[in-house]
Design an enzyme around this catalytic site. Sequence first.
Site, PDB file in Angstrom:
ATOM      1  N   GLU A  31       9.810  -3.746  10.040  1.00 47.30           N
ATOM      2  CA  GLU A  31      10.183  -2.462   9.422  1.00 47.30           C
ATOM      3  C   GLU A  31      10.823  -1.512  10.422  1.00 47.30           C
ATOM      4  O   GLU A  31      10.282  -1.267  11.501  1.00 47.30           O
ATOM      5  CB  GLU A  31       8.921  -1.823   8.800  1.00 47.30           C
ATOM      6  N   ASP A  44      -0.976  -6.234   0.072  1.00 45.54           N
ATOM      7  CA  ASP A  44      -1.296  -5.562   1.330  1.00 45.54           C
ATOM      8  C   ASP A  44      -2.796  -5.387   1.484  1.00 45.54           C
ATOM      9  O   ASP A  44      -3.469  -4.961   0.537  1.00 45.54           O
ATOM     10  CB  ASP A  44      -0.679  -4.153   1.336  1.00 45.54           C
ATOM     11  N   ASP A  61       0.831  -1.206   0.000  1.00 48.53           N
ATOM     12  CA  ASP A  61       0.000   0.000   0.000  1.00 48.53           C
ATOM     13  C   ASP A  61       0.871   1.264   0.000  1.00 48.53           C
ATOM     14  O   ASP A  61       0.361   2.382  -0.029  1.00 48.53           O
ATOM     15  CB  ASP A  61      -1.013  -0.009   1.158  1.00 48.53           C
ATOM     16  N   SER A  62       2.192   1.077  -0.017  1.00 48.20           N
ATOM     17  CA  SER A  62       3.101   2.213  -0.233  1.00 48.20           C
ATOM     18  C   SER A  62       2.754   2.885  -1.556  1.00 48.20           C
ATOM     19  O   SER A  62       3.110   4.039  -1.782  1.00 48.20           O
ATOM     20  CB  SER A  62       4.556   1.735  -0.249  1.00 48.20           C
TER      21      SER A  62
HETATM   22  O1  KIV Z   1       3.627  -1.057   1.449  1.00 54.85           O
HETATM   23  C1  KIV Z   1       4.764  -1.500   1.276  1.00 54.85           C
HETATM   24  O2  KIV Z   1       5.397  -1.299   0.230  1.00 54.85           O
HETATM   25  C2  KIV Z   1       5.345  -2.297   2.352  1.00 54.85           C
HETATM   26  C3  KIV Z   1       6.815  -2.560   2.281  1.00 54.85           C
HETATM   27  C4  KIV Z   1       7.564  -1.334   2.498  1.00 54.85           C
HETATM   28  C5  KIV Z   1       7.219  -3.636   3.206  1.00 54.85           C
HETATM   29  O3  KIV Z   1       4.676  -2.682   3.246  1.00 54.85           O
END
Ligand code: KIV
Length: 260
Positions: A179, A83, A44-45
């Site tokens: 993280e 995610d 979700d980044s």
């Molecule tokens: O949302 C994301 O990209 C993540 C990674 C940074 C682990 O959770």
Amino acid sequence: MMKNRKIREIFKRKNKNPIVCLTAYSKTIAEILDKYCDIVLVGDSLGMVLYGMKSTREVTLDMIINHAKSVKRGISKSVLVIDMPYQTYRNKKEAYKNAKKIIKSTKCDALKLEGGKKIINIIKYLINKNIPVMGHIGLLPQSERGKFKFKGRGSIERKRIIEDAILLSKVGVFAIVIECVEESLAKIISKSIPVPIIGIGASKHCDGQILVTDDLLGLSNFTPRFVRKYSNIKKIINESVLRFRRDVINGNFPSRKNIY
Ligand code: KIV
């Protein structure tokens, strides 16, 4: 018991050859990553990295599903993890309904949920329904307010993160992303549980590493200490677009080769 063979293989990589993981939001990138990665995550980044949102909390179920469908088209061998967006797993019923929707529409291998003790019953419920879950502890972008800071400074926080890891391991997650935690804490956690630990800003004491692909390519503006930039794609795009602009203005594009 983990039914999915690819998931079982990841689980068995504890203390073995490092697990390589990266994020993808599109088929184009997924196709490249699939050759080199064990796990591709539709994180979700994407809300912050791709859509310029202020936090990952603005990402919706439909957004993640659409990107995951695109990524799936580029994946043939890696484990595809998606995610679960913020507020799509507030209780068991909601989590199961949304998890089924993501899996049905994307054909992904597993889901990632942020949190430990607070959501342990929800994660346990999904696993009991045969949904493979990857945990995520330490810094939790969906819950953070304000600037992201590394975790594991004080003893209370350290104890809580260790407890989260142990609980997740007990309910049967196949891997845990950890993280932005202090090095010695990552080491303790890694030694305390039989589940592979995938670090992002969590030192070498992990069974694998994950980064946001846009960060390592130099495409995003995000350069925290834990990112290593392997290229400067932004510079390459800038130069290419500038050359195109010049060619259009000077009448050098299109040339005879580009016309019918
Ligand atoms: O949302 C994301 O990209 C993540 C990674 C940074 C682990 O959770």
